[in-house]
Write an enzyme that holds these catalytic residues in place. Structure first.
Site, PDB file in Angstrom:
ATOM      1  N   ASP A 146       2.275   7.398   0.182  1.00 56.94           N
ATOM      2  CA  ASP A 146       3.665   6.985   0.404  1.00 56.94           C
ATOM      3  C   ASP A 146       3.835   6.531   1.845  1.00 56.94           C
ATOM      4  O   ASP A 146       3.260   7.100   2.768  1.00 56.94           O
ATOM      5  CB  ASP A 146       4.630   8.132   0.071  1.00 56.94           C
ATOM      6  CG  ASP A 146       4.492   9.343   0.994  1.00 56.94           C
ATOM      7  OD1 ASP A 146       5.307   9.481   1.929  1.00 56.94           O
ATOM      8  OD2 ASP A 146       3.567  10.148   0.781  1.00 56.94           O
ATOM      9  N   SER A 147       4.595   5.451   2.017  1.00 57.40           N
ATOM     10  CA  SER A 147       4.915   4.907   3.338  1.00 57.40           C
ATOM     11  C   SER A 147       3.639   4.583   4.114  1.00 57.40           C
ATOM     12  O   SER A 147       2.823   3.780   3.663  1.00 57.40           O
ATOM     13  CB  SER A 147       5.813   5.890   4.094  1.00 57.40           C
ATOM     14  OG  SER A 147       6.414   5.272   5.201  1.00 57.40           O
ATOM     15  N   ALA A 148       3.415   5.214   5.264  1.00 62.87           N
ATOM     16  CA  ALA A 148       2.183   4.971   6.011  1.00 62.87           C
ATOM     17  C   ALA A 148       0.959   5.324   5.177  1.00 62.87           C
ATOM     18  O   ALA A 148      -0.097   4.687   5.285  1.00 62.87           O
ATOM     19  CB  ALA A 148       2.190   5.789   7.303  1.00 62.87           C
ATOM     20  N   TYR A 174       3.770   4.205  -2.899  1.00 60.54           N
ATOM     21  CA  TYR A 174       5.185   4.534  -2.908  1.00 60.54           C
ATOM     22  C   TYR A 174       5.815   4.046  -1.603  1.00 60.54           C
ATOM     23  O   TYR A 174       5.484   4.555  -0.533  1.00 60.54           O
ATOM     24  CB  TYR A 174       5.401   6.041  -3.038  1.00 60.54           C
ATOM     25  CG  TYR A 174       4.687   6.693  -4.195  1.00 60.54           C
ATOM     26  CD1 TYR A 174       4.961   6.327  -5.503  1.00 60.54           C
ATOM     27  CD2 TYR A 174       3.738   7.695  -3.980  1.00 60.54           C
ATOM     28  CE1 TYR A 174       4.322   6.939  -6.572  1.00 60.54           C
ATOM     29  CE2 TYR A 174       3.097   8.315  -5.041  1.00 60.54           C
ATOM     30  CZ  TYR A 174       3.387   7.931  -6.332  1.00 60.54           C
ATOM     31  OH  TYR A 174       2.750   8.541  -7.391  1.00 60.54           O
TER      32      TYR A 174
END
Length: 312
Positions: A146-148, A174
């Site tokens: 997720d994200s990074a 995500y």
């Protein structure tokens, strides 16, 4: 329609001041200590009661693997790479996500506590998560982030391709952060309505993470990567997320390159809503469960881990 629960969650995010962490470079540096507490780097007791927890070290950093407590794990192993702009430690919702996957699928889930900036940069973080992946011995391996963590998942896939090694069964991204520079001007407009992320702070985190290399390096900013030959990708993104424009561009580039992309754009959703206890989060995770319950059909010439799934 955005659910009442999602609206309340966005209001709570605004009230909590979460976005202020990413307001600008000075705010990010000032608040870093509370986002990197050592206590955050261990699964909470509540989670330990739900799953069997194993721990080992990878490149000097802890790695936790969750498995079912009462029965052997299935042949599926998910490596999840947490988000937080490369500056935030694992949070409760990441531990909960991992435990929920174990409960839903009976699988194993590994969550590396990887090195963070400003004490480290990409030259420590990418090798650590790569080594965590390489240490997994399972018939079926899926990498999620997720994200990074979504960018780290794509860095692993690029490294595997460069080495001529098998890809994971699937990449699940995500709200992935695909460009540390956030150069798309539409992101500036979305900054006004994003209840969680701010462009100025993210750019400072990205600058520190990319230190010593070109921030457009495909391993650092996978928006610039060649998607050809990567594993099938499932990508979730919401329309209130500053990362939306880059996800749309990545979808187009991946499809043009012939890479399978299961793209899921949720109207009105905020960053990484999937790990929140809201109807839209449950709906998205139900889709992930359905995906991972399907065993990929493999070609006769490439059995076992790394076999090529039949495009869906």
């Amino acid at each position: 329609m955005v659910s009442v629960q999602a609206k309340l969650r966005m209001a709570a995010l605004r009230a909590s001041g979460q976005k202020r962490f990413y307001d600008n470079a000075s705010a990010l540096h000032h608040r870093l200590p509370r986002h990197q507490k050592p206590s955050m780097a261990r699964p909470p007791r509540k989670i330990r009661r739900r799953v069997d927890v194993g721990q080992h070290e990878v490149n000097g950093f802890p790695c936790f693997t969750f498995r079912p407590r009462t029965e052997p794990a299935s042949d599926l192993h998910v490596l999840h790479l947490h988000g937080g702009g490369y500056v935030e430690q694992v949070e409760k919702h990441h531990w909960t996500y991992a435990a929920d996957l174990v409960a839903r699928l009976g699988c194993a889930v590994t969550l590396p506590v990887y090195p963070l900036v400003p004490h480290h940069d990409h030259t420590a973080t990418i090798p650590m998560v790569q080594a965590a992946h390489d240490g997994i011995e399972a018939e079926r391996v899926v990498v999620s982030g997720d994200s990074a963590g979504g960018a780290l998942a794509l860095a692993i896939a690029q490294n595997l391709r460069a080495a001529g090694r098998p890809q994971p069964e699937r990449l699940i991204l995500y709200s992935p952060w695909l460009d540390v520079l956030l150069e798309d001007p539409v992101s500036e407009l979305l900054d006004e309505t994003d209840p969680m992320l701010g462009i100025a702070g993210l750019r400072e985190a990205g600058r520190m993470y990319a230190e010593g290399t070109d921030p457009r390096d495909p391993l650092v900013s996978p928006i610039h990567a060649d998607p050809a030959g990567l594993a099938p990708i499932t990508l979730f993104i919401g329309t209130r997320d500053v990362l939306l424009p880059d996800c749309r561009r990545f979808r187009a580039r991946a499809r043009d390159a012939g890479t399978e992309v299961d793209y899921r754009e949720y109207p009105g959703m905020f960053h990484n809503w999937l790990m929140q206890a809201i109807p839209e989060g449950v709906e998205a995770m139900n889709h992930v469960e359905r995906l991972l319950r399907r065993r990929p059909v493999t070609t006769p010439s490439a059995p076992g881990r790394g076999s090529s799934p039949t495009p869906g």
